[in-house]
Design a protein around this motif. Structure first.
Motif, PDB file in Angstrom:
ATOM      1  N   ARG A  44      -6.759  -4.149   3.376  1.00  0.00           N
ATOM      2  CA  ARG A  44      -5.921  -3.449   2.403  1.00  0.00           C
ATOM      3  C   ARG A  44      -6.498  -2.086   2.025  1.00  0.00           C
ATOM      4  N   THR A  45      -7.819  -2.003   1.862  1.00  0.00           N
ATOM      5  CA  THR A  45      -8.420  -0.732   1.475  1.00  0.00           C
ATOM      6  C   THR A  45      -8.155   0.341   2.520  1.00  0.00           C
ATOM      7  N   ALA A  46      -8.293  -0.025   3.790  1.00  0.00           N
ATOM      8  CA  ALA A  46      -8.018   0.939   4.862  1.00  0.00           C
ATOM      9  C   ALA A  46      -6.543   1.324   4.888  1.00  0.00           C
ATOM     10  N   GLU A  47      -5.674   0.357   4.674  1.00  0.00           N
ATOM     11  CA  GLU A  47      -4.231   0.640   4.671  1.00  0.00           C
ATOM     12  C   GLU A  47      -3.855   1.555   3.510  1.00  0.00           C
TER      13      GLU A  47
ATOM     14  N   VAL B 205      -9.531   6.915  -6.387  1.00  0.00           N
ATOM     15  CA  VAL B 205      -9.697   5.507  -6.770  1.00  0.00           C
ATOM     16  C   VAL B 205     -10.060   4.652  -5.563  1.00  0.00           C
ATOM     17  N   THR B 206     -10.409   5.283  -4.438  1.00  0.00           N
ATOM     18  CA  THR B 206     -10.785   4.565  -3.223  1.00  0.00           C
ATOM     19  C   THR B 206     -12.187   4.987  -2.804  1.00  0.00           C
ATOM     20  N   ASN B 207     -13.047   4.020  -2.580  1.00  0.00           N
ATOM     21  CA  ASN B 207     -14.409   4.291  -2.137  1.00  0.00           C
ATOM     22  C   ASN B 207     -14.409   4.462  -0.624  1.00  0.00           C
TER      23      ASN B 207
ATOM     24  N   PRO C 243       0.800  -1.232   0.000  1.00  0.00           N
ATOM     25  CA  PRO C 243       0.000   0.000   0.000  1.00  0.00           C
ATOM     26  C   PRO C 243       0.828   1.275   0.000  1.00  0.00           C
ATOM     27  N   ILE C 244       1.933   1.278   0.731  1.00  0.00           N
ATOM     28  CA  ILE C 244       2.724   2.506   0.788  1.00  0.00           C
ATOM     29  C   ILE C 244       3.468   2.735  -0.531  1.00  0.00           C
TER      30      ILE C 244
END
Length: 633
Positions: free
Chosen positions: A561-564, A509-511, A493-494
């Motif tokens: 992963r989405t939160a990260e 690109v993130t909901n 993610p980083i």
């Protein structure tokens, strides 16, 4: 009464006439092809040393089939210069003026370079008066770097023929070099067409491409024979509009063994009536045979379309996000581009990615995507991988040994001497490759994972026309973001955030709605971090093995992963505004770790959550997020 004549005053008419005559003289000072000659002189003066090396290599290859003495041509340069300076006018006025301009532009070049350029220039001045083979023999060394006018007006059939010529192998060249003789009637018909149209563009194009391609496969008399056969094919293509099918079949017989006529002939679409009837038949079948409802379907009924897996999109698993990015990046305003570039520089202060991927590498990849458009996907993927490896090697060759550099160059090391090529000049070399070169390069690379590389190639193809018009900084930023989005699931993610963060606010690109309230509060808290809070996050910390293993099990399926990613995107933008360098990178990594923990909170007990949150607690207390949960049973 005398008739009154309306018109210009004599003085005005005379001045206008002189201006028109002066403009006309300037537009024809080098003859009929003044514009092309002028463009050639200007382009020749801008050639770099490695481009001249490529031209001289091509000239030596051409001489292996034309049997022209390169040394003698260089020695005769002085005689040409003397003739231009003399008052006897042994050369025509357009030729003399063109020579004067060329010698002035190439004043500091070596004799062999000037002689090669003079041969090409003189052929360009007399282009319509030379046979295609004669023109091609003189101009072929420059055709890839300084194209001539006319190639953009060739019909699709001729272009397919030229592509086939560029892909010729040694075996096919030997087949073309065989002796052949035409039927008298068909030969007479061809000569009659040529007599009416002395200048056939397909014939000239075939001569240029053949002389640039065949000497790399076949030299000497056999090479010359193969070149003449290809030129004959160009003549047939240029005259085919006035020939019947039987005559074309007879005239094409010498080339049929290597380049079948069916492989270049245009495919005639179905007649309108036939296509309409087929559409009606399909519609009738759809109406009379509707799909069977799932409730009444038996065990032997075909599977429903909904149960079949959907084929992956052209951009891979993240097809929707990549398509959104491609559409959005084209529509960015100048103000938004300024914000993107400012944010990219800001992110680079902690990620230290400034110059990590030079513009030359990105431009080389785009040139590879453009140059392989007509090839199949597998060959394009292998060529893309080869260019990426070679470009990175050229960029880092100062830190590599000779053997390491040669391994990185791969097939490029056999095509051109890369020791004198820097990463900014490498894209021009890539853009000058022909189809035969691409096939050779692709064959030198072992099999690549097409599922991984093809989406990158497809994304580059979609962005190609747009990025070619943007500055290097904009092209690099957009390419890094697009490639990170394509490989999103393969990047930490980083790492993804480091490449995509400059565009995160312009093209999200993130909901965020799917993250949950505690995660949203945490991402908002990262956006409000102060310098003191960043300093607290940058403190070194270590997690016990048993606690770390608990977190690994909780995040094994990628649920957090989405939160990260959301935490990473916020951190790599906010933290550099407070602290930079190593301290900023440490603070960003701690903030990203917090995103992983808060994203997997429902799978952790309260005690485990509190222990894992200790590195973030001094800056962002857990209680402020409302993430306190009941202990798991």
């Amino acid at each position: 009464m005398p008739t009154k004549v309306f018109g210009m005053a004599p003085a005005t008419h005379g001045l206008l006439g002189r201006i028109l005559r002066a403009n006309d003289d300037a537009s024809r000072r080098f003859g009929e092809n003044t514009a092309e000659v002028d463009a050639f002189i200007h382009a020749a003066a801008q050639l770099t040393p490695w481009q001249w090396r490529q031209i001289l290599t091509a000239r030596r290859l051409v001489s292996t089939v034309t049997k022209e003495d390169v040394v003698q041509a260089t020695e005769s340069l002085q005689a040409v210069q003397t003739a231009i300076r003399s008052t006897e006018r042994r050369l025509s006025e357009p030729m003399s003026k063109a020579g004067e301009s060329l010698f002035e532009a190439l004043d500091k070049r070596s004799d062999d370079k000037v002689a090669t350029a003079w041969q090409a220039l003189s052929a360009l001045v007399l282009r319509e008066h030379l046979s295609p083979l004669k023109f091609g023999a003189h101009y072929a060394p420059f055709i890839t770097l300084i194209p001539v006018a006319g190639f953009d007006a060739l019909d699709p059939t001729t272009m397919r023929f030229l592509t086939a010529v560029q892909a010729l192998t040694k075996e096919k060249c030997e087949l073309l070099a065989g002796r052949w003789r035409l039927d008298a009637e068909s030969s007479r018909a061809l000569l009659q067409v040529v007599a009416k149209t002395r200048y056939l563009k397909p014939e000239e194009a075939a001569a240029l491409i053949a002389l640039r391609t065949i000497p790399t496969q076949l030299t000497g008399d056999l090479g010359w024979a193969a070149v003449k056969t290809v030129v004959h094919g160009g003549r047939v293509l240029g005259a085919r509009a006035e020939l019947n099918k039987d005559q074309i079949a007879v005239l094409w017989a010498p080339l049929e063994v290597a380049i079948p006529w069916a492989s270049i002939e245009e495919h005639v679409p179905k007649a309108v009536r036939a296509r309409l009837r087929a559409a009606v038949d399909r519609a009738t079948a759809a109406i009379t045979k509707p799909p069977i409802p799932a409730a009444t379907a038996g065990t032997t009924s075909p599977p429903s379309k909904r149960s079949t897996p959907r084929a992956p999109g052209p951009y891979g698993p993240n097809n929707a996000e990549v398509a959104t990015f491609i559409k959005g990046v084209v529509e960015l305003t100048p103000i938004q581009w300024l914000r993107v570039l400012d944010r990219r520089q800001l992110v680079a202060t902690v990620t230290r990615q400034t110059g990590a991927e030079p513009a030359g590498v990105v431009r080389s990849l785009l040139a590879a995507i453009k140059g392989t458009k007509e090839l199949d996907t597998f060959t394009r993927c292998r060529s893309f991988a080869a260019v990426e490896r070679a470009a990175v090697t050229v960029a880092a060759k100062a830190d590599l040994t000779y053997d390491e550099s040669m391994r990185g160059y791969g097939a490029f090391g056999e095509i051109v001497q890369l020791d004198y090529v820097d990463v900014d000049a490498f894209p021009k070399l890539v853009a000058a490759l022909n189809t035969g070169d691409w096939v050779k390069i692709a064959e030198s690379i072992p099999a690549v994972n097409q599922d991984v590389v093809a989406p990158l190639v497809n994304a580059g193809t979609a962005l190609l026309d747009f990025l070619e018009l943007r500055s290097d900084d904009e092209a690099v930023a957009a390419w890094q973001a697009a490639s990170a989005l394509v490989r999103r699931q393969h990047l930490a993610p980083i790492k993804f955030a480091a490449s995509y963060a400059p565009f995160a606010s312009a093209i999200p690109v993130t909901n965020l709605r799917s993250l949950g309230a505690p995660v949203l509060r945490y991402v908002s808290a990262i956006g409000r971090l102060s310098a003191n809070q960043c300093a607290l996050l940058a403190r070194p910390w270590q997690m016990a093995d048993d606690v770390s293993s608990v977190l690994s099990k909780a995040t094994a399926d990628g649920a957090s992963r989405t939160a990260e990613e959301a935490a990473a995107l916020a951190a790599v933008v906010t933290v550099p505004m407070r602290v930079s360098g190593g301290e900023g990178w440490a603070a960003a990594k701690t903030a990203v770790f917090g995103g992983r923990v808060i994203g997997s909170r429902t799978r952790l007990s309260l005690e485990q959550l509190e222990v894992l949150w200790r590195p973030i607690q001094p800056a962002i207390p857990l209680a402020s997020l409302g993430a306190i949960t009941k202990p798991r049973r």
